[in-house]
Design a protein around this motif. Structure first.
Motif, PDB file in Angstrom:
ATOM      1  N   LEU A   1      13.716  43.110  -6.497  1.00 54.83           N
ATOM      2  CA  LEU A   1      12.895  42.146  -5.754  1.00 54.83           C
ATOM      3  C   LEU A   1      13.407  41.909  -4.341  1.00 54.83           C
ATOM      4  O   LEU A   1      12.736  41.244  -3.536  1.00 54.83           O
ATOM      5  CB  LEU A   1      12.840  40.808  -6.508  1.00 54.83           C
ATOM      6  N   GLN A   2      14.612  42.441  -4.052  1.00 54.80           N
ATOM      7  CA  GLN A   2      15.233  42.307  -2.739  1.00 54.80           C
ATOM      8  C   GLN A   2      15.342  40.844  -2.307  1.00 54.80           C
ATOM      9  O   GLN A   2      14.953  40.461  -1.193  1.00 54.80           O
ATOM     10  CB  GLN A   2      14.453  43.114  -1.703  1.00 54.80           C
ATOM     11  N   THR A   3      15.865  40.008  -3.201  1.00 53.83           N
ATOM     12  CA  THR A   3      16.029  38.592  -2.886  1.00 53.83           C
ATOM     13  C   THR A   3      17.198  37.998  -3.654  1.00 53.83           C
ATOM     14  O   THR A   3      17.476  38.399  -4.785  1.00 53.83           O
ATOM     15  CB  THR A   3      14.756  37.791  -3.220  1.00 53.83           C
ATOM     16  N   GLN A   4      17.894  37.061  -3.006  1.00 55.56           N
ATOM     17  CA  GLN A   4      18.894  36.235  -3.680  1.00 55.56           C
ATOM     18  C   GLN A   4      18.483  34.759  -3.593  1.00 55.56           C
ATOM     19  O   GLN A   4      19.292  33.862  -3.783  1.00 55.56           O
ATOM     20  CB  GLN A   4      20.276  36.452  -3.066  1.00 55.56           C
ATOM     21  N   ARG A   5      17.219  34.538  -3.304  1.00 58.08           N
ATOM     22  CA  ARG A   5      16.697  33.175  -3.117  1.00 58.08           C
ATOM     23  C   ARG A   5      16.871  32.310  -4.359  1.00 58.08           C
ATOM     24  O   ARG A   5      17.058  31.097  -4.268  1.00 58.08           O
ATOM     25  CB  ARG A   5      15.220  33.259  -2.736  1.00 58.08           C
ATOM     26  N   TYR A   6      16.811  32.921  -5.526  1.00 57.34           N
ATOM     27  CA  TYR A   6      16.828  32.146  -6.771  1.00 57.34           C
ATOM     28  C   TYR A   6      18.165  32.201  -7.498  1.00 57.34           C
ATOM     29  O   TYR A   6      18.272  31.772  -8.650  1.00 57.34           O
ATOM     30  CB  TYR A   6      15.711  32.653  -7.695  1.00 57.34           C
ATOM     31  N   LEU A   7      19.196  32.708  -6.842  1.00 58.87           N
ATOM     32  CA  LEU A   7      20.509  32.823  -7.458  1.00 58.87           C
ATOM     33  C   LEU A   7      21.353  31.581  -7.172  1.00 58.87           C
ATOM     34  O   LEU A   7      21.097  30.838  -6.226  1.00 58.87           O
ATOM     35  CB  LEU A   7      21.219  34.083  -6.953  1.00 58.87           C
ATOM     36  N   GLY A   8      22.383  31.361  -7.995  1.00 51.71           N
ATOM     37  CA  GLY A   8      23.254  30.204  -7.800  1.00 51.71           C
ATOM     38  C   GLY A   8      22.500  28.900  -7.995  1.00 51.71           C
ATOM     39  O   GLY A   8      21.537  28.820  -8.758  1.00 51.71           O
ATOM     40  N   LEU A   9      22.917  27.847  -7.282  1.00 54.12           N
ATOM     41  CA  LEU A   9      22.247  26.554  -7.399  1.00 54.12           C
ATOM     42  C   LEU A   9      20.857  26.551  -6.778  1.00 54.12           C
ATOM     43  O   LEU A   9      19.975  25.811  -7.203  1.00 54.12           O
ATOM     44  CB  LEU A   9      23.095  25.458  -6.742  1.00 54.12           C
ATOM     45  N   SER A  10      20.655  27.346  -5.739  1.00 52.90           N
ATOM     46  CA  SER A  10      19.341  27.455  -5.072  1.00 52.90           C
ATOM     47  C   SER A  10      18.836  26.110  -4.548  1.00 52.90           C
ATOM     48  O   SER A  10      17.623  25.843  -4.556  1.00 52.90           O
ATOM     49  CB  SER A  10      18.288  28.043  -6.027  1.00 52.90           C
ATOM     50  N   LEU A  11      19.724  25.258  -4.068  1.00 50.52           N
ATOM     51  CA  LEU A  11      19.312  23.940  -3.597  1.00 50.52           C
ATOM     52  C   LEU A  11      18.311  23.971  -2.444  1.00 50.52           C
ATOM     53  O   LEU A  11      17.493  23.040  -2.320  1.00 50.52           O
ATOM     54  CB  LEU A  11      20.548  23.122  -3.187  1.00 50.52           C
ATOM     55  N   LEU A  14       8.208  30.241 -10.574  1.00 46.85           N
ATOM     56  CA  LEU A  14       8.337  31.380 -11.488  1.00 46.85           C
ATOM     57  C   LEU A  14       9.620  32.159 -11.219  1.00 46.85           C
ATOM     58  O   LEU A  14      10.287  32.625 -12.146  1.00 46.85           O
ATOM     59  CB  LEU A  14       7.128  32.301 -11.352  1.00 46.85           C
ATOM     60  N   GLY A  15       9.964  32.323  -9.939  1.00 43.86           N
ATOM     61  CA  GLY A  15      11.195  33.038  -9.588  1.00 43.86           C
ATOM     62  C   GLY A  15      12.422  32.336 -10.122  1.00 43.86           C
ATOM     63  O   GLY A  15      13.298  32.971 -10.734  1.00 43.86           O
ATOM     64  N   LYS A  16      12.493  31.009  -9.924  1.00 42.79           N
ATOM     65  CA  LYS A  16      13.668  30.269 -10.404  1.00 42.79           C
ATOM     66  C   LYS A  16      13.700  30.239 -11.923  1.00 42.79           C
ATOM     67  O   LYS A  16      14.771  30.382 -12.544  1.00 42.79           O
ATOM     68  CB  LYS A  16      13.659  28.835  -9.850  1.00 42.79           C
ATOM     69  N   LEU A  17      12.544  30.082 -12.545  1.00 37.36           N
ATOM     70  CA  LEU A  17      12.488  30.083 -14.012  1.00 37.36           C
ATOM     71  C   LEU A  17      12.974  31.419 -14.554  1.00 37.36           C
ATOM     72  O   LEU A  17      13.804  31.466 -15.486  1.00 37.36           O
ATOM     73  CB  LEU A  17      11.059  29.790 -14.467  1.00 37.36           C
ATOM     74  N   GLY A  18      12.494  32.498 -13.991  1.00 29.36           N
ATOM     75  CA  GLY A  18      12.857  33.825 -14.492  1.00 29.36           C
ATOM     76  C   GLY A  18      14.333  34.127 -14.359  1.00 29.36           C
ATOM     77  O   GLY A  18      14.974  34.586 -15.323  1.00 29.36           O
ATOM     78  N   PHE A  19      14.916  33.874 -13.189  1.00 36.48           N
ATOM     79  CA  PHE A  19      16.329  34.170 -12.993  1.00 36.48           C
ATOM     80  C   PHE A  19      17.222  33.258 -13.839  1.00 36.48           C
ATOM     81  O   PHE A  19      18.281  33.686 -14.317  1.00 36.48           O
ATOM     82  CB  PHE A  19      16.704  34.046 -11.512  1.00 36.48           C
ATOM     83  N   THR A  20      16.796  32.015 -14.043  1.00 35.43           N
ATOM     84  CA  THR A  20      17.601  31.096 -14.866  1.00 35.43           C
ATOM     85  C   THR A  20      17.563  31.510 -16.330  1.00 35.43           C
ATOM     86  O   THR A  20      18.588  31.489 -17.025  1.00 35.43           O
ATOM     87  CB  THR A  20      17.104  29.654 -14.708  1.00 35.43           C
ATOM     88  N   VAL A  21      16.397  31.883 -16.812  1.00 34.92           N
ATOM     89  CA  VAL A  21      16.281  32.360 -18.192  1.00 34.92           C
ATOM     90  C   VAL A  21      17.130  33.609 -18.393  1.00 34.92           C
ATOM     91  O   VAL A  21      17.847  33.740 -19.406  1.00 34.92           O
ATOM     92  CB  VAL A  21      14.806  32.628 -18.544  1.00 34.92           C
ATOM     93  N   LEU A  22      17.096  34.544 -17.446  1.00 40.12           N
ATOM     94  CA  LEU A  22      17.903  35.761 -17.552  1.00 40.12           C
ATOM     95  C   LEU A  22      19.397  35.439 -17.568  1.00 40.12           C
ATOM     96  O   LEU A  22      20.168  36.070 -18.302  1.00 40.12           O
ATOM     97  CB  LEU A  22      17.587  36.706 -16.395  1.00 40.12           C
ATOM     98  N   SER A  23      19.824  34.464 -16.773  1.00 36.22           N
ATOM     99  CA  SER A  23      21.253  34.123 -16.683  1.00 36.22           C
ATOM    100  C   SER A  23      21.730  33.366 -17.922  1.00 36.22           C
ATOM    101  O   SER A  23      22.726  33.741 -18.554  1.00 36.22           O
ATOM    102  CB  SER A  23      21.514  33.289 -15.424  1.00 36.22           C
ATOM    103  N   LEU A  24      21.013  32.294 -18.289  1.00 36.59           N
ATOM    104  CA  LEU A  24      21.432  31.492 -19.440  1.00 36.59           C
ATOM    105  C   LEU A  24      21.167  32.239 -20.747  1.00 36.59           C
ATOM    106  O   LEU A  24      21.941  32.114 -21.698  1.00 36.59           O
ATOM    107  CB  LEU A  24      20.701  30.150 -19.439  1.00 36.59           C
ATOM    108  N   GLY A  25      20.115  33.015 -20.792  1.00 38.59           N
ATOM    109  CA  GLY A  25      19.815  33.786 -21.992  1.00 38.59           C
ATOM    110  C   GLY A  25      20.862  34.839 -22.284  1.00 38.59           C
ATOM    111  O   GLY A  25      21.088  35.206 -23.440  1.00 38.59           O
ATOM    112  N   ALA A  26      21.532  35.317 -21.234  1.00 33.06           N
ATOM    113  CA  ALA A  26      22.600  36.307 -21.416  1.00 33.06           C
ATOM    114  C   ALA A  26      23.922  35.658 -21.810  1.00 33.06           C
ATOM    115  O   ALA A  26      24.869  36.363 -22.153  1.00 33.06           O
ATOM    116  CB  ALA A  26      22.788  37.107 -20.121  1.00 33.06           C
TER     117      ALA A  26
END
Length: 422
Positions: A273-283, A300-312
């Motif tokens: 996706l060429q983005t780090q916008r939704y990584l880390g705290l993303s404040l 949707l971007g924040k939901l997806g990356f958070t699910v991938l991180s916590l789900g792992a």
């Protein structure tokens, strides 16, 4: 001897006892939260300056999975272990949970995992409280009360909301039941912990909802639709994490390999996706939501990356991502519903949180603490609707269901069903 004391004196002794205990708990928890929040600010700045650190996320995940597996014992249960103990469980919360979750979360943020803060604070508060209770040789009920107070202290000190922190600790244990016997200790633990955190010059960011509109029938139906959307997204968030954890556990039983591969997936998606916008705290997502510059798909971007991180299996909380998902969803819905963007972003901020955690009263009070009391009736409406629309399972699997949502409708539905059978 104690039974012979007059009732007013018993109450005074009770109050002094818990004021002293919660003051000590608050000092330790507030100090830990100050270190934690300062560390998150520092590692976030480092990650943004050195974006290549993202590629080390799988290694950090595998390392902490190894540490948890080898040395953690039941620490891997995280928030659910603390909630179980608050509900009277028989396990012990080991002190080693504190460094594991603290440095595990800091490391996850350093390398770009999309996680939050509250889970770490709740676990540290619960671990401190139970071990302190055992050292004081408190009885079982008192240990439960102190664990609840530890949850409140952790939540309060991380978000700067002592009232919401108090109620969160009382409400999160079970749907349909509030542990009012822990109200006095929980409030003062939350208050003291927040005082201590702020004494370290830790600042909590606040956002403005702008002008609060007057009630009218059109606005009521618009907010009804928004509340339903917030509840559905809260349900989707919690169920997605549960499903992905189960999917990973079934196909990759070894936790070290599971975290490594899960981290690699996060990196791969970010690269594609060429983005780090939704990584880390993303404040920055919150700031964008309130000033009207968020992208329509940010939630949707924040939901997806958070699910991938916590789900792992990465360490961290769910609540800050929920704030961001809710605020950006509100900002997306606002033009569609013809409602003020910062106003609906503020409602989404607490609404999705309410649905995903099943804590509508704490979320309502948090809205007042963060945004002021002028919109109190709107906060309450949104929190209740989202709560009702998000099902009986939230982000904490250990949360008990004392009274199912919609239980009042069951007799009516039962009569309709019986009439159809006839």
């Amino acid at each position: 001897m104690e039974n012979r004391l007059p009732d007013p004196l018993k109450v005074i002794i009770y109050m002094i006892k818990w004021l002293l205990i919660t003051a000590i708990l608050g000092i330790f928890m507030g100090s830990l939260s100050a270190f934690f929040l300062t560390s998150l600010t520092d590692v976030t700045a480092i990650r943004l300056e050195h974006t290549w650190l993202l590629f080390l996320l799988p290694i950090s995940g595998g390392l902490f999975a190894y540490l948890y597996t080898t040395y953690g014992g039941n620490s891997s249960r995280g928030n659910n272990l603390v909630i179980d103990q608050g509900n009277g469980g028989n396990e012990k919360i080991p002190l080693r949970l504190i460094p594991l979750t603290l440095f595990g979360t800091i490391t996850t943020h350093l390398f770009g995992g999309s996680v939050g803060r509250e889970g770490t604070a709740v676990q540290m508060g619960g671990a401190l409280a139970e071990n302190f209770a055992r050292w004081l040789k408190l009885n079982k009920i008192e240990r439960e009360i102190l664990v609840i107070s530890g949850i409140s202290a952790g939540f309060s000190s991380v978000f700067g909301t002592p009232l919401a922190g108090t109620l969160f600790g009382l409400e999160v244990l079970a749907i349909g039941k509030v542990r009012t016997e822990a109200l006095f200790p929980s409030f003062f633990a939350a208050l003291f912990a927040n005082f201590v955190t702020e004494s370290f010059n830790v600042k909590h960011t606040h956002y403005q909802m702008g002008a609060i509109p007057a009630w009218n029938p059109s606005l009521f139906f618009k907010l009804l639709l928004a509340g339903i959307a917030f509840g559905i997204i809260g349900w989707l968030f919690s169920r997605s994490i549960v499903w992905l954890k189960a999917w990973y556990a079934k196909r990759i039983p070894h936790p070290v390999l599971r975290n490594f591969i899960g981290g690699a997936v996060v990196v791969l998606v970010a690269v594609i996706l060429q983005t780090q916008r939704y990584l880390g705290l993303s404040l920055p997502l919150l700031q964008d939501a309130f000033n009207g510059s968020a992208h329509p798909y940010d939630f949707l971007g924040k939901l997806g990356f958070t699910v991938l991180s916590l789900g792992a299996g990465y360490q961290g909380g769910e609540v800050t991502p929920l704030f961001e998902i809710g605020a950006t969803l509100g900002a997306t819905l606002a033009p569609i519903l013809h409602v003020s963007v910062p106003f609906l972003a503020g409602l989404g901020f607490i609404g999705v949180f309410s649905g995903a955690t099943n804590t509508p009263i704490a979320c309502f009070v948090m809205g007042i603490e963060l945004f002021g009391g002028q919109a109190a009736s709107y906060f309450f409406m949104i929190c209740l609707i989202s709560f009702m629309c998000s099902g009986n399972s939230g982000i904490y699997s250990a949360q008990k269901v004392e009274v199912k949502k919609g239980i009042l409708f069951l007799p009516i539905l039962g009569r309709i069903s019986r009439q159809k059978e006839k």
